[in-house]
Design an enzyme around this catalytic site. Structure first.
Site, short mmCIF file in Angstrom:
data_model
loop_
_atom_site.label_atom_id
_atom_site.label_comp_id
_atom_site.label_asym_id
_atom_site.label_seq_id
_atom_site.Cartn_x
_atom_site.Cartn_y
_atom_site.Cartn_z
N SER A 115 0.83 -1.20 0.00
CA SER A 115 0.00 0.00 0.00
C SER A 115 0.87 1.25 0.00
O SER A 115 1.94 1.29 0.62
CB SER A 115 -0.89 0.00 1.24
N THR A 163 -6.52 1.58 -6.47
CA THR A 163 -7.74 1.55 -5.67
C THR A 163 -8.36 2.93 -5.75
O THR A 163 -7.76 3.91 -5.28
CB THR A 163 -7.43 1.19 -4.20
N LYS A 269 -8.40 -2.61 -8.52
CA LYS A 269 -8.94 -3.33 -7.37
C LYS A 269 -10.27 -2.71 -6.94
O LYS A 269 -10.42 -1.49 -6.94
CB LYS A 269 -7.95 -3.27 -6.21
N HIS A 293 -13.20 -4.57 -0.62
CA HIS A 293 -12.15 -4.05 0.26
C HIS A 293 -12.33 -4.55 1.69
O HIS A 293 -12.19 -3.80 2.66
CB HIS A 293 -12.10 -2.52 0.21
N ASP A 324 -10.87 -10.88 -3.64
CA ASP A 324 -10.30 -10.45 -2.37
C ASP A 324 -11.41 -10.26 -1.37
O ASP A 324 -12.30 -9.44 -1.59
CB ASP A 324 -9.55 -9.12 -2.63
N GLY A 325 -11.39 -11.05 -0.28
CA GLY A 325 -12.39 -10.84 0.76
C GLY A 325 -12.86 -12.12 1.42
O GLY A 325 -13.48 -12.96 0.76
N ARG A 328 -10.10 -17.54 4.38
CA ARG A 328 -9.51 -17.94 5.65
C ARG A 328 -8.88 -19.33 5.64
O ARG A 328 -8.25 -19.72 6.62
CB ARG A 328 -10.58 -17.90 6.75
N GLY A 347 -5.88 -10.47 3.24
CA GLY A 347 -5.49 -9.29 4.00
C GLY A 347 -5.44 -9.57 5.48
O GLY A 347 -4.39 -9.76 6.06
N ARG A 348 -6.62 -9.65 6.11
CA ARG A 348 -6.65 -9.88 7.56
C ARG A 348 -5.92 -11.16 7.94
O ARG A 348 -5.24 -11.22 8.97
CB ARG A 348 -8.10 -9.95 8.04
#
Length: 413
Positions: A115, A163, A269, A293, A324-325, A328, A347-348
């Site tokens: 980023s 983005t 994105k 996002h 993306d999203g 897990r 991401g997370r």
């Protein structure tokens, strides 16, 4: 004298859920809150994860393949598994931040998304050897954006991720976590009651201070003007909020400018609609990420996995489509690929790994994903992720969300 960490524990974890639990235990509440928070009621955050549970797999009882591979090519890069690090802002959950994540990307042969709100410079990140795609928001004037593109290219970035669609619709029902303007004595005193209860986290940053004499930095070094100081996170945020939003002509300008500077892939994105995907192809993007996002943008946007198949079926033969999203586990990756994505961005998941155990924790997350992908391929009697198709899934009839399938004339292009 080398001080040993008195809070050492078994660093390995067997799932992203365990990484998340360790991150929650280790991090101060405001820091952890910043990782999990979505916008408004959190509807999109919840749907991102829940939607995967609606998809089933159709395994074979015989025919499993003795050798299975998950390497693939996306955005012109050959990677070891179809899992890419999504660019996320200031990664101060660990002193090494984005550098630790980049080292993990290099170790597992995948792409590092960096980023321009990162806490580490693009030069420090590319120096790890990681294949780095630099992410830019539409902030500042065109001359400023050109300077940032040139810097990213000169540092060795292999692609640009744009983005452009942030709505600033936050207003979290449970309140927003406190993020200080900068880490100084005043901020430390104010946050001390929340930080002092997390000795392991304090120990990590204490070690950094003993080595460098510097406190955690919440500035945005990749937004620093030539020869100038990096803005604070909130200074960068203000620039973003006060820049007029882009048009499709601006997207074409950004793509053309990056191509002239670098000649490497340009990725858009945040695509959620079929009509937007078509417009993206028209302006010459090399790929798109189907993404809300992480639920941090306009709440009520459907889960990214629900939007993948309609978009991939429309433009997937022309450009690379990733999603993306909510990813897990390895089976989530398999489901996304079966619906038409070339790869997924996480991401997370990797930020929890970073918080739990630094670079090794990020690598651990990728290993969890790899193990899950391999198990799914075995059960489906496939030898490669490139063989995944819709027929390998059980998909409810009402699962897909084909937004923008018929252009709405009332919506300005």
């Amino acid at each position: 004298m080398k001080l040993e960490n008195p809070w050492r524990q078994n660093p390995w974890f067997e799932s992203v859920a365990v990484a998340q639990a360790r991150a929650r235990k280790r991090l101060p509440a405001p820091v952890y809150g910043a990782l999990v928070a979505g916008s408004e009621r959190g509807q999109s955050v919840e749907d991102n994860e829940a939607a995967f549970a609606e998809l089933g797999l159709a395994p074979h009882v015989v025919g499993q393949q003795p050798v299975r591979t998950m390497d693939t090519t996306v955005f012109g890069q050959h990677i070891g598994l179809p899992v890419i690090f999504s660019p996320t802002g200031v990664q101060a959950v660990h002193p090494d931040g984005e550098v630790a994540v980049a080292r993990a990307a290099a170790a597992r042969n995948t792409i590092m998304g960096l980023s321009n709100f990162a806490s580490k410079s693009v030069e420090d990140v590319t120096a790890t050897g990681a294949t780095t795609f630099f992410q830019m928001y539409w902030t500042g004037d065109q001359d400023t954006m050109v300077q940032r593109m040139q810097r990213a290219h000169e540092a060795g970035s292999k692609g640009l991720i744009a983005t452009l669609d942030w709505s600033f619709s936050m207003g979290r029902d449970w309140g927003s976590p406190e993020i200080p303007e900068k880490v100084d004595l005043k901020a430390m005193v104010r946050l001390a009651p929340k930080v002092v209860t997390k000795p392991r986290w304090m120990w990590q940053f204490g070690q950094q201070y003993r080595q460098t004499g510097k406190l955690p930095d919440l500035s945005a070094p990749n937004l620093a003007p030539p020869g100038g100081e990096a803005p604070t996170f909130f200074g960068a945020y203000y620039e973003w909020m006060t820049t007029p939003p882009p048009t499709w002509d601006d997207v074409a300008w950004m793509r053309d400018t990056w191509k002239q500077i670098s000649g490497t892939p340009f990725v858009l994105k945040g695509v959620c609609r079929i009509d937007d995907a078509r417009r993206a192809v028209d302006v010459g993007v090399d790929g798109i990420s189907v993404s809300n996002h992480g639920g941090n943008n306009l709440d009520g946007t459907p889960a990214a996995i629900r939007m993948v198949r309609p978009i991939a079926q429309t433009v997937g033969h022309q450009i690379d489509v990733v999603m993306d999203g909510g990813v897990r586990r390895g089976s989530d990756v398999v489901k996304a690929l079966a619906l038409g994505a070339k790869a997924v961005l996480i991401g997370r998941a990797y930020l929890w790994g970073l918080a739990a155990n630094g670079q090794a924790g990020v690598e651990n997350v990728l290993d969890v994903m790899s193990g899950g992908i391999d198990s799914a391929l075995r059960g489906l009697a496939l030898s490669s992720t490139t063989e995944l198709r819709h027929a390998h899934l059980l998909v409810p009839a009402d699962f897909d969300r084909a937004l923008g399938a018929v252009a709405d004339a009332s919506v300005a292009p």
